[in-house]
Design an enzyme around this catalytic site. Structure first.
Site, PDB file in Angstrom:
ATOM      1  N   HIS A  14      -0.673 -10.361  -3.345  1.00 15.91           N
ATOM      2  CA  HIS A  14       0.583  -9.895  -2.874  1.00 15.91           C
ATOM      3  C   HIS A  14       1.377 -10.968  -2.521  1.00 15.91           C
ATOM      4  O   HIS A  14       1.653 -11.553  -1.712  1.00 15.91           O
ATOM      5  CB  HIS A  14       0.934  -8.700  -1.634  1.00 15.91           C
ATOM      6  CG  HIS A  14       1.953  -8.128  -1.590  1.00 15.91           C
ATOM      7  ND1 HIS A  14       2.059  -6.707  -1.359  1.00 15.91           N
ATOM      8  CD2 HIS A  14       3.337  -8.768  -1.349  1.00 15.91           C
ATOM      9  CE1 HIS A  14       3.512  -6.288  -1.261  1.00 15.91           C
ATOM     10  NE2 HIS A  14       3.927  -7.643  -1.000  1.00 15.91           N
ATOM     11  N   HIS A  16       5.626 -12.662  -3.706  1.00 23.55           N
ATOM     12  CA  HIS A  16       6.950 -12.881  -4.070  1.00 23.55           C
ATOM     13  C   HIS A  16       7.274 -14.373  -4.642  1.00 23.55           C
ATOM     14  O   HIS A  16       7.289 -14.848  -3.884  1.00 23.55           O
ATOM     15  CB  HIS A  16       8.004 -12.246  -3.046  1.00 23.55           C
ATOM     16  CG  HIS A  16       7.728 -10.885  -2.500  1.00 23.55           C
ATOM     17  ND1 HIS A  16       8.119  -9.779  -3.355  1.00 23.55           N
ATOM     18  CD2 HIS A  16       6.779 -10.212  -1.660  1.00 23.55           C
ATOM     19  CE1 HIS A  16       7.899  -8.628  -2.728  1.00 23.55           C
ATOM     20  NE2 HIS A  16       6.946  -8.880  -1.722  1.00 23.55           N
ATOM     21  N   LYS A 100       3.447  -1.212  -9.283  1.00 25.52           N
ATOM     22  CA  LYS A 100       3.727  -1.089  -7.726  1.00 25.52           C
ATOM     23  C   LYS A 100       4.913  -0.024  -7.316  1.00 25.52           C
ATOM     24  O   LYS A 100       5.789   0.110  -8.021  1.00 25.52           O
ATOM     25  CB  LYS A 100       4.755  -2.673  -7.258  1.00 25.52           C
ATOM     26  CG  LYS A 100       5.313  -2.662  -5.956  1.00 25.52           C
ATOM     27  CD  LYS A 100       4.053  -2.960  -4.946  1.00 25.52           C
ATOM     28  CE  LYS A 100       4.723  -2.765  -3.598  1.00 25.52           C
ATOM     29  NZ  LYS A 100       4.730  -3.904  -2.839  1.00 25.52           N
ATOM     30  N   HIS A 137       3.989   0.171  -1.215  1.00 23.88           N
ATOM     31  CA  HIS A 137       4.515  -0.069   0.009  1.00 23.88           C
ATOM     32  C   HIS A 137       4.446   1.338   0.846  1.00 23.88           C
ATOM     33  O   HIS A 137       5.304   2.105   0.465  1.00 23.88           O
ATOM     34  CB  HIS A 137       5.794  -0.435  -0.352  1.00 23.88           C
ATOM     35  CG  HIS A 137       6.717  -1.050   0.865  1.00 23.88           C
ATOM     36  ND1 HIS A 137       6.863  -2.204   1.168  1.00 23.88           N
ATOM     37  CD2 HIS A 137       7.070  -0.287   1.810  1.00 23.88           C
ATOM     38  CE1 HIS A 137       7.598  -2.370   2.216  1.00 23.88           C
ATOM     39  NE2 HIS A 137       7.817  -1.042   2.641  1.00 23.88           N
ATOM     40  N   HIS A 175      -0.053  -4.784   2.535  1.00 25.01           N
ATOM     41  CA  HIS A 175       0.438  -4.939   3.900  1.00 25.01           C
ATOM     42  C   HIS A 175       0.241  -4.217   4.944  1.00 25.01           C
ATOM     43  O   HIS A 175       1.291  -4.008   5.493  1.00 25.01           O
ATOM     44  CB  HIS A 175       1.627  -5.988   3.682  1.00 25.01           C
ATOM     45  CG  HIS A 175       2.745  -5.096   2.971  1.00 25.01           C
ATOM     46  ND1 HIS A 175       3.125  -3.778   3.125  1.00 25.01           N
ATOM     47  CD2 HIS A 175       3.780  -5.484   2.050  1.00 25.01           C
ATOM     48  CE1 HIS A 175       4.266  -3.553   2.491  1.00 25.01           C
ATOM     49  NE2 HIS A 175       4.462  -4.665   1.758  1.00 25.01           N
ATOM     50  N   ASP A 248       2.071 -11.527   1.181  1.00 22.90           N
ATOM     51  CA  ASP A 248       3.566 -10.956   1.073  1.00 22.90           C
ATOM     52  C   ASP A 248       4.490 -12.098   1.572  1.00 22.90           C
ATOM     53  O   ASP A 248       5.480 -11.921   2.091  1.00 22.90           O
ATOM     54  CB  ASP A 248       3.620  -9.738   2.154  1.00 22.90           C
ATOM     55  CG  ASP A 248       5.017  -9.152   1.840  1.00 22.90           C
ATOM     56  OD1 ASP A 248       5.754  -9.296   0.741  1.00 22.90           O
ATOM     57  OD2 ASP A 248       5.442  -8.196   2.709  1.00 22.90           O
TER      58      ASP A 248
HETATM   59  C1  NCD Z   1       9.897  -8.415   0.668  1.00 25.30           C
HETATM   60  C2  NCD Z   1      10.801  -9.224  -0.057  1.00 25.30           C
HETATM   61  O1  NCD Z   1      11.382  -9.742   0.529  1.00 25.30           O
HETATM   62  O2  NCD Z   1      11.019  -9.183  -1.480  1.00 25.30           O
HETATM   63  N1  NCD Z   1      10.247  -8.436   2.200  1.00 25.30           N
HETATM   64  C3  NCD Z   1       9.429  -8.224   3.267  1.00 25.30           C
HETATM   65  O3  NCD Z   1       9.575  -8.076   4.169  1.00 25.30           O
HETATM   66  N2  NCD Z   1       8.059  -8.177   2.947  1.00 25.30           N
HETATM   67  C4  NCD Z   1       9.450  -7.073   0.074  1.00 25.30           C
HETATM   68  C5  NCD Z   1       8.459  -6.185   0.566  1.00 25.30           C
HETATM   69  O4  NCD Z   1       7.248  -6.562   0.050  1.00 25.30           O
HETATM   70  O5  NCD Z   1       8.428  -5.317   1.381  1.00 25.30           O
HETATM   71 ZN    ZN Z   2       5.958  -7.540  -0.564  1.00 25.60          ZN
END
Ligand code: NCD
Ligand code: ZN
Length: 346
Positions: A14, A16, A100, A137, A175, A248
């Site tokens: 996971h 970003h 997702k 999520h 998460h 995450d």
């Molecule tokens: C994530 C993001 O910034 O894209 N933020 C987070 O707090 N984890 C989005 C997500 O996974 O919820």
């Molecule tokens: Zn995330």
């Protein structure tokens, strides 16, 4: 005295990566240690079609510095307009590894998420048929629900009904932050897995709020009470194949975190493996770090374990992690665990 631990090269289930200058800045932080990652699709606009995912994958590979090896495992953002035929084709080609599901409004860039779950029924049926995992999520967005209860209530009101209505659907609870999430996974079969982040093994909600508000500890789902952090630690270090690492890692420029309305997300790509070694050692479970970071995820996603390895070394002096990394004109603060860490990737 030094101590070292060699494990199969880990994957991040996971992650970003964003786009543009941010992508270029954060990608090497992950690729330095991880062979593959499940890439979250919450760009603006989101990655919704197979064509979007192919284009994003190409941008990621272009941003990868020469000499680094990294395989982005692409996901699509499930909307009420997602076309089952597009999903089928994108999965069959190997391009897309999961969908997702963001409940609309649950987190950063989730406005295109799902409001009416009946509208995604044909997509869910297709996914169950072809074995494509759904990454969820898991937070309800009802404004009447306390933010600390959103995950526990999601399990009862949304997750369990979706799973009951869709036999064979393979689900990853992303998460997880509660003992409720841990218990729900343990009570179910192998079609259900969960990712756990590094930071939720380290902080509870006091770390965010006591002694002044700490924007760099704010993420969604928000960290919960200590008893939940301990349940996550027990699950992650148990060796149970249904729990695996999804950092995450979610970079935001500092000026958007240190803000009157600060963004949610902790950036942990840089020091995640060292922090995990610290946590697993504290739990007397260093021998199970490989399961959590390198073996259980591939097993769920039906992929081979990486043939390469990663070596972690513990020394007598604390590891000096960078406070932040540069991303274009911005800085992204690296997650600070708040205690010295003696492990490093060597
Ligand atoms: C994530 C993001 O910034 O894209 N933020 C987070 O707090 N984890 C989005 C997500 O996974 O919820
Ligand atoms: Zn995330």
């Amino acid at each position: 005295m030094t101590q070292s631990l060699t494990i199969a090269r880990p994957d991040d289930w996971h992650l970003h990566l964003r786009d543009g200058a941010m992508l270029a800045a954060v990608l090497p932080e992950t690729a330095r240690h991880f062979a593959r990652a499940i890439i979250m699709p919450n760009l603006v606009p989101p990655v919704v079609t197979g064509a979007d995912a192919a284009a994003y994958r190409a941008r990621i590979l272009t941003a990868l510095p020469d000499g680094m090896h990294f395989e982005p495992l692409m996901t699509l953002y499930l909307t009420e307009h997602t076309d089952p035929a597009d999903i089928r084709a994108a999965a069959a080609s190997g391009l897309v590894r999961a969908l997702k599901l963001y409940p609309a409004g649950a987190t950063t860039n989730s406005a295109s998420g799902v409001r009416d779950f009946d509208k995604i029924r044909p997509v869910l049926d297709t996914m169950a048929e072809i074995g494509l995992p759904l990454c969820i999520h898991g937070e309800v967005t009802d404004p009447d629900i306390d933010i600390f209860d959103r995950e526990a209530i999601f399990i009862d009101r949304v997750l369990d009904p979706i799973r009951s209505a869709t036999p064979g659907l393979r689900v990853v609870m992303e998460h997880i932050t509660t003992a409720n999430g841990v218990d729900y996974v343990k009570a179910n079969d192998t079609d259900l897995g969960a990712t756990i982040t590094t930071h939720h093994l380290i902080i509870n909600r006091n770390h965010i709020l006591v002694g002044g508000i700490k924007p760099h500890y704010y993420c969604l789902p928000v960290a919960k009470r200590e008893e939940h952090r301990l349940a996550l630690r027990a699950a992650a270090t148990s060796g149970d194949t249904r729990f695996f690492l999804g950092t995450d890692s979610a970079p935001h420029p500092d000026h958007l975190k240190e803000n009157a309305c600060g963004c949610a997300g902790c950036f942990t790509a840089t020091n995640t493996m060292a922090l995990l070694a610290h946590v697993f050692e504290e739990e007397n479970a260093l021998n199970r770090l490989e399961a959590f970071a390198s073996r259980n995820g591939p097993a769920f996603y039906r992929l081979p374990v990486n043939a390469q390895t990663l070596t972690l070394t513990k020394s007598d002096t604390p590891t000096a992690f960078p406070a932040g990394i540069r991303a274009g004109d911005d800085t992204v603060t690296v997650f600070d665990p708040g205690f010295p860490v003696y492990w490093d990737v060597s």
